[in-house]
Design a protein around this motif. Structure first.
Motif, short mmCIF file in Angstrom:
data_model
loop_
_atom_site.label_atom_id
_atom_site.label_comp_id
_atom_site.label_asym_id
_atom_site.label_seq_id
_atom_site.Cartn_x
_atom_site.Cartn_y
_atom_site.Cartn_z
N PHE A 1 0.85 -1.18 0.00
CA PHE A 1 0.00 0.00 0.00
C PHE A 1 0.89 1.23 0.00
CE2 PHE A 1 -2.54 -3.39 1.58
CZ PHE A 1 -3.86 -3.09 1.27
N ARG A 2 0.32 2.38 -0.33
CA ARG A 2 1.09 3.62 -0.30
C ARG A 2 0.21 4.77 0.14
NH1 ARG A 2 2.12 4.55 -6.82
NH2 ARG A 2 -0.02 5.22 -7.36
N GLU B 1 -5.31 9.72 1.14
CA GLU B 1 -5.62 8.48 1.83
C GLU B 1 -4.69 7.37 1.39
OE1 GLU B 1 -10.45 9.16 2.42
OE2 GLU B 1 -9.70 7.65 1.03
N ARG B 2 -4.50 6.41 2.27
CA ARG B 2 -3.72 5.24 1.91
C ARG B 2 -4.45 4.45 0.83
NH1 ARG B 2 -2.33 1.45 6.82
NH2 ARG B 2 -4.60 1.13 6.70
N GLU B 3 -3.72 4.00 -0.17
CA GLU B 3 -4.32 3.29 -1.27
C GLU B 3 -3.61 1.97 -1.54
OE1 GLU B 3 -4.03 5.22 -5.06
OE2 GLU B 3 -1.93 5.81 -4.77
N ALA C 1 5.33 8.57 -2.49
CA ALA C 1 4.52 8.21 -1.33
C ALA C 1 5.37 7.41 -0.36
CB ALA C 1 3.30 7.39 -1.75
N VAL C 2 4.82 7.19 0.82
CA VAL C 2 5.37 6.21 1.74
C VAL C 2 4.73 4.87 1.40
CG1 VAL C 2 5.63 5.49 4.14
CG2 VAL C 2 5.77 7.92 3.55
N TYR C 3 5.55 3.88 1.17
CA TYR C 3 5.07 2.56 0.79
C TYR C 3 5.12 1.63 1.99
CZ TYR C 3 4.92 3.80 -4.13
OH TYR C 3 4.59 4.37 -5.34
N GLY D 1 6.93 1.44 6.87
CA GLY D 1 6.92 2.25 5.67
C GLY D 1 8.30 2.67 5.21
N THR D 2 8.43 2.87 3.91
CA THR D 2 9.66 3.37 3.31
C THR D 2 9.30 4.44 2.28
OG1 THR D 2 11.73 2.75 2.21
CG2 THR D 2 9.74 1.58 1.52
#
Length: 119
Positions: free
Chosen positions: A37-38, A44-46, A92-94, A112-113
């Motif tokens: 997810f990112r 919003e997170r997707e 994004a943050v993944y 997250g990264t």
């Protein structure tokens, strides 16, 4: 006890590539559904991509289909996301996530990264 740790994020120019890794510990995850997810700033997170079982099917969001590839190595308890033809909108943050086979939701999440794609 279960821990997921993402790595491989960084800064890349548009059109470039990155490979994210998600190392899982604290259990055997061969039967888990796993996905990426990112979340971009202010959004919003997707959902990005998911893979199920050792030789399971893969699912991709339309926004990344044809550019990203999800895979997993059960012997190493590691999941990967190969990202090609990166766009600034991919910034994004993944997060990686894992869902037990008895659950319909992703129960475990990594920290997250950050992935930043410049134009």
């Amino acid at each position: 006890q279960v821990q997921l740790v993402e790595s491989g994020g960084g800064l890349v120019q548009a059109g470039g590539s990155l490979r994210l890794s998600c190392a899982a510990s604290g259990g055997t995850f061969s039967n888990y559904a796993m996905g990426w997810f990112r979340q971009a700033p202010g959004k919003e997170r997707e959902f990005v991509a998911a893979i199920r079982w050792s030789a399971g099917t893969t699912i991709y969001a339309d926004s990344v289909k044809g550019r990203f590839t999800i895979s997993r190595d059960n012997a190493l308890n590691t999941m990967y996301l190969q990202m090609n033809s990166l766009k600034p909108d991919d910034t994004a943050v993944y997060y990686c996530a894992a869902g037990p086979p008895w659950s319909t939701e992703y129960e475990y999440w990594g920290q997250g990264t950050q992935v930043t794609v410049s134009s």
